[in-house]
Design a protein around this motif. Structure first.
Motif, PDB file in Angstrom:
ATOM      1  N   GLN A  93      34.024  18.293  25.577  1.00 51.70           N
ATOM      2  CA  GLN A  93      32.966  18.862  26.105  1.00 51.70           C
ATOM      3  C   GLN A  93      31.867  18.563  24.978  1.00 51.70           C
ATOM      4  O   GLN A  93      30.690  18.447  25.249  1.00 51.70           O
ATOM      5  CB  GLN A  93      33.132  20.321  26.299  1.00 51.70           C
ATOM      6  N   LEU A  94      31.975  18.308  23.683  1.00 51.24           N
ATOM      7  CA  LEU A  94      31.131  18.216  22.746  1.00 51.24           C
ATOM      8  C   LEU A  94      30.897  16.661  22.448  1.00 51.24           C
ATOM      9  O   LEU A  94      29.740  16.270  21.899  1.00 51.24           O
ATOM     10  CB  LEU A  94      31.682  18.716  21.288  1.00 51.24           C
ATOM     11  N   ALA A 116      33.663  25.068  17.941  1.00 55.32           N
ATOM     12  CA  ALA A 116      34.640  24.984  19.090  1.00 55.32           C
ATOM     13  C   ALA A 116      35.995  25.467  18.851  1.00 55.32           C
ATOM     14  O   ALA A 116      36.713  26.080  19.774  1.00 55.32           O
ATOM     15  CB  ALA A 116      34.551  23.509  19.700  1.00 55.32           C
ATOM     16  N   ARG A 148      29.967  21.278  14.731  1.00 55.72           N
ATOM     17  CA  ARG A 148      30.339  21.467  16.085  1.00 55.72           C
ATOM     18  C   ARG A 148      31.823  21.733  16.206  1.00 55.72           C
ATOM     19  O   ARG A 148      32.072  22.372  17.029  1.00 55.72           O
ATOM     20  CB  ARG A 148      29.960  20.243  16.919  1.00 55.72           C
TER      21      ARG A 148
END
Length: 72
Positions: A58-59, A22, A18
């Motif tokens: 945001q993750l 990003a 992830r």
């Protein structure tokens, strides 16, 4: 010159994936390792930690610190 950042909050390969996705959105070619927890930006990317942290926020609870080192 490449930039290397320490990454906190990663606990598994999924986390690393992830974070890498990003980071690659900001700097194509960015790579992430879990052990040690590092984000390496490609030559010429020149991003500040706060820019990367905004994308990571945001993750989940991932944060970078650095750059720790710069190389040629």
């Amino acid at each position: 010159m490449t930039q290397v950042f320490e990454v906190s909050g990663m606990h598994c390969g999924g986390c690393a994936s992830r974070v890498e996705r990003a980071a690659a959105g900001l700097a194509p070619g960015a790579t992430v390792t879990l052990d040690p927890p590092r984000l390496t930006l490609p030559q010429g990317a020149g991003l500040a930690a706060e820019t990367i942290n905004k994308a990571l926020a945001q993750l989940g609870d991932y944060r970078v610190r650095g750059p720790l080192a710069e190389g040629g």
